[in-house]
Design an enzyme around this catalytic site. Structure first.
Site, PDB file in Angstrom:
ATOM      1  CD1 TRP A 162      42.085  48.246  34.567  1.00 16.28           C
ATOM      2  CD2 TRP A 162      44.209  48.107  35.258  1.00 16.28           C
ATOM      3  NE1 TRP A 162      42.234  49.109  35.626  1.00 16.28           N
ATOM      4  CE2 TRP A 162      43.530  49.046  36.076  1.00 16.28           C
ATOM      5  CE3 TRP A 162      45.562  47.860  35.513  1.00 16.28           C
ATOM      6  CZ2 TRP A 162      44.155  49.732  37.117  1.00 16.28           C
ATOM      7  CZ3 TRP A 162      46.173  48.537  36.554  1.00 16.28           C
ATOM      8  CH2 TRP A 162      45.483  49.461  37.346  1.00 16.28           C
ATOM      9  CG  ASN A 163      44.745  44.548  38.964  1.00 17.30           C
ATOM     10  OD1 ASN A 163      43.945  43.759  38.457  1.00 17.30           O
ATOM     11  ND2 ASN A 163      44.798  44.751  40.260  1.00 17.30           N
ATOM     12  NE  ARG A 171      42.377  35.175  41.433  1.00 10.54           N
ATOM     13  CZ  ARG A 171      42.695  36.018  42.410  1.00 10.54           C
ATOM     14  NH1 ARG A 171      43.586  35.669  43.330  1.00 10.54           N
ATOM     15  NH2 ARG A 171      42.132  37.183  42.493  1.00 10.54           N
ATOM     16  CE  LYS A 186      34.132  43.816  30.326  1.00 12.40           C
ATOM     17  NZ  LYS A 186      35.309  44.622  29.930  1.00 12.40           N
ATOM     18  CB  ALA A 188      40.269  45.188  31.791  1.00 17.73           C
ATOM     19  CD  GLU A 262      38.097  37.062  44.877  1.00 15.16           C
ATOM     20  OE1 GLU A 262      38.670  37.868  45.641  1.00 15.16           O
ATOM     21  OE2 GLU A 262      37.957  35.865  45.148  1.00 15.16           O
ATOM     22  CG  LEU A 263      34.035  43.386  45.046  1.00 15.81           C
ATOM     23  CD1 LEU A 263      32.781  43.891  45.744  1.00 15.81           C
ATOM     24  CD2 LEU A 263      33.896  43.503  43.531  1.00 15.81           C
ATOM     25  NE  ARG A 290      52.472  40.588  44.352  1.00 17.87           N
ATOM     26  CZ  ARG A 290      51.467  39.862  43.831  1.00 17.87           C
ATOM     27  NH1 ARG A 290      51.656  39.143  42.765  1.00 17.87           N
ATOM     28  NH2 ARG A 290      50.297  39.837  44.424  1.00 17.87           N
ATOM     29  CB  CYS A 296      42.854  43.718  44.956  1.00 12.02           C
ATOM     30  SG  CYS A 296      43.454  42.058  44.619  1.00 12.02           S
ATOM     31  CD  GLU A 393      41.556  49.098  45.740  1.00 11.55           C
ATOM     32  OE1 GLU A 393      40.670  49.438  44.938  1.00 11.55           O
ATOM     33  OE2 GLU A 393      42.173  48.029  45.658  1.00 11.55           O
ATOM     34  CB  SER A 453      49.106  35.421  45.103  1.00 13.36           C
ATOM     35  OG  SER A 453      48.576  36.713  45.288  1.00 13.36           O
TER      36      SER A 453
END
Ligand code: NAP
Ligand code: MG
Length: 489
Positions: A162-163, A171, A186, A188, A262-263, A290, A296, A393, A453
């Site tokens: 969702w972020n 991506r 699928k 979030a 991508e964790l 940000r 992440c 985190e 990024s």
């Protein structure tokens, strides 16, 4: 009374709220829906279809049926679909940004930046679609030939967080479509609207029926699991928490499914004594604040040389204290709400734990009273290594500053985590910069910058932050198989 304005309401009414399966928008079998809420108010914005496992399998069947033709579609035309989608996203950046703010909370300026960043992946991979190539070599013996060809992996499943509701989709979708793969996405459940809007854009851009399928669901595990068990699926790409990623890798094992992960991250942000303190503060604000700290890539631990730690923390606290907290649609909102009350509770507990163990709160430290899930921008100093927020985190607007004395010490601290996504490094000493870059155990490093990024660059982590890369020349490789032909002449 609803906080949603009439213009926001009319925007919401233009966004599809059904499942996209085989080119048709349709309700969930059984007709269930799930509510999408505005985290700034807790109000329900709209209902979207709540897919069942049968719907998920229908989406995979559609992707499988479309695969052969899409894989043989001229690369230039695959690229043009992505290019047209890029153009429409860019042209509609303002309304797509507002949509994202409504469902996710980040302020409109940040949402707009994400829409443009997300669109860049479509443009980049529209250009990569025509640069897929193999090789032809004379064998060392001089007799035979080595021929390699690149082929699409096949139908893919994408599970996204969702972020970053748009960018985490493009991506994956960009390189997959460029490579000739069909997809089931699928998103979030808390932020499905940006993906539904994107799917409609791709459809309008000319993606044939079944190439892009979207299933929204309140029960991610029940729609994902049957797909992972189905041999028609050839690839899973997941962005989300390490905990869920680990479970999905296990579920993918019986089919020996190709996976990209991508964790989570736990980024160290290191400022050496020779760095420009003001530039480092600027970088820290970007890397930490940000996306309301819900990234992440967020700076999770700010290691600052003891000679400047006090000055750095003071300046950072002053800047954060001046940030306006408010609904992302407000002109002056610098910091929107966290995604939900559970997330806010977790942030509050991490701050409390650090304070209990001796950290000082320079600014902020508390949830904001009233509607929505707001938390004050917070700076902590003298954070002891035992504080839980140095291991986990934070995913919130909380900056812990930890003084250090030597390069060896800070490199050891930075690497003392199971995560390895990104690190940030501020120094004006070139030799130190390169030396430390080599020693940091992460997939990415921001060198004198708080943001890494970039669609042209390979994004991804090492250790338990995952494997695979998104963006750059590497990104399309995740969606290609290499076939080798031994040629006898
Ligand atoms: P999450 O809870 O892992 O969820 C991510 C996605 O997985 C969502 O679509 C979620 O669906 C789905 N999901 C959850 N449990 C599942 C299960 N058992 N089976 C199948 N799917 C499942 O992560 P999040 O809280 O949304 O996102 C935050 C995390 O993502 C952080 O750890 C962050 O670091 C990471 N992240 C990593 C990157 C990167 O590129 N490395 C980028 C962005 C975010 P629901 O919505 O229904 O829960
Ligand atoms: Mg979640």
């Amino acid at each position: 009374m609803s906080t949603v304005t009439t213009s926001e309401q009319s925007l919401l009414e233009t966004i599809p709220n059904q499942l996209l399966i085989g080119g048709a928008w349709r309700d969930a079998s059984g007709g269930a829906t799930l509510a999408v809420e505005d985290p700034a108010t807790g109000e329900t914005l709209v209902q979207v279809a709540d897919a069942t496992p049968e719907d998920a399998l229908a989406a995979l069947a559609a992707a499988d049926e479309a695969q052969a033709a899409w894989g043989q579609h001229p690369p230039r035309e695959r690229g043009e679909v992505l290019r047209r989608a890029f153009e429409e996203m860019t042209a509609r950046a303002d309304e797509l940004a507002l949509l994202m703010t409504l469902e996710m909370g980040k302020n409109v300026a940040e949402a707009r930046a994400e829409v443009l960043y997300a669109a860049e992946f479509l443009r980049w991979f529209s250009e990569e679609a025509v640069r897929i190539h193999g090789r032809y070599m004379t064998a060392a013996s001089g007799v035979g030939r080595v021929l390699t060809m690149k082929q699409p992996v096949g139908p893919c499943l994408f599970v996204t967080p969702w972020n970053f509701p748009a960018a985490m989709g493009t991506r994956k979708i960009g390189p997959a479509l460029a490579a000739g793969c069909t997809v089931v996405v699928k998103p979030a459940q808390q932020t499905p609207l940006s993906m539904l809007a994107l799917a409609e854009i791709l459809q309008r851009a000319g993606a044939p029926d079944g190439v892009v399928n979207v299933i929204t669901s309140s029960s991610s595990s029940s729609v994902v699991k049957p797909l992972l068990e189905d041999p028609r699926l050839r690839k899973l790409s997941f962005t989300g928490s390490t905990e869920v990623g680990r479970a999905l890798i296990a579920q993918a094992a019986p089919q020996v499914l190709r996976v990209s992960m991508e964790l989570g991250g736990n980024a160290p942000f290191i400022v050496f004594g020779d760095a420009d303190v003001d530039a480092a503060v600027e970088g820290a604000i970007l890397a930490k604040m940000r996306n309301i700290g819900e990234a992440c890539t967020a700076a999770n631990r700010l290691y600052v040389h003891e000679s400047i730690a006090g000055e750095f923390a003071g300046k950072l606290a002053e800047r954060l204290a001046a940030m306006t907290v408010g609904r992302g649609t407000d002109d002056d909102s610098a910091i929107g709400p966290l995604i939900d009350d559970k997330q806010r509770q977790k942030v509050a507990e991490l701050v409390q734990d650090a304070a209990d163990k001796g950290a000082k709160i320079l600014t902020g430290g508390s949830p904001v009273d009233g509607a929505g899930y707001f938390f004050e921008p917070t700076v902590l100093t003298d954070v002891p290594e035992s504080a839980d927020l140095l291991d986990e985190e934070i995913f919130g607007p909380v900056a812990p500053v930890i003084p250090f004395s030597s390069e060896d010490e800070v490199v050891a601290s930075a690497n003392r985590t199971e995560y390895g996504l990104v690190a940030y490094l501020f120094t004006n000493d070139l030799q130190r910069a390169l030396r430390v870059c080599e020693r940091l155990q992460t997939g990415m490093i921001g060198l004198n910058t708080g943001i890494v990024s970039n669609a042209q660059a390979p994004f991804g982590g090492v250790k338990q932050s995952g494997f695979g890369r998104e963006g750059g020349f590497e990104g399309i490789e995740e969606y290609l198989e290499t076939k080798y032909v031994a040629v006898a002449l």
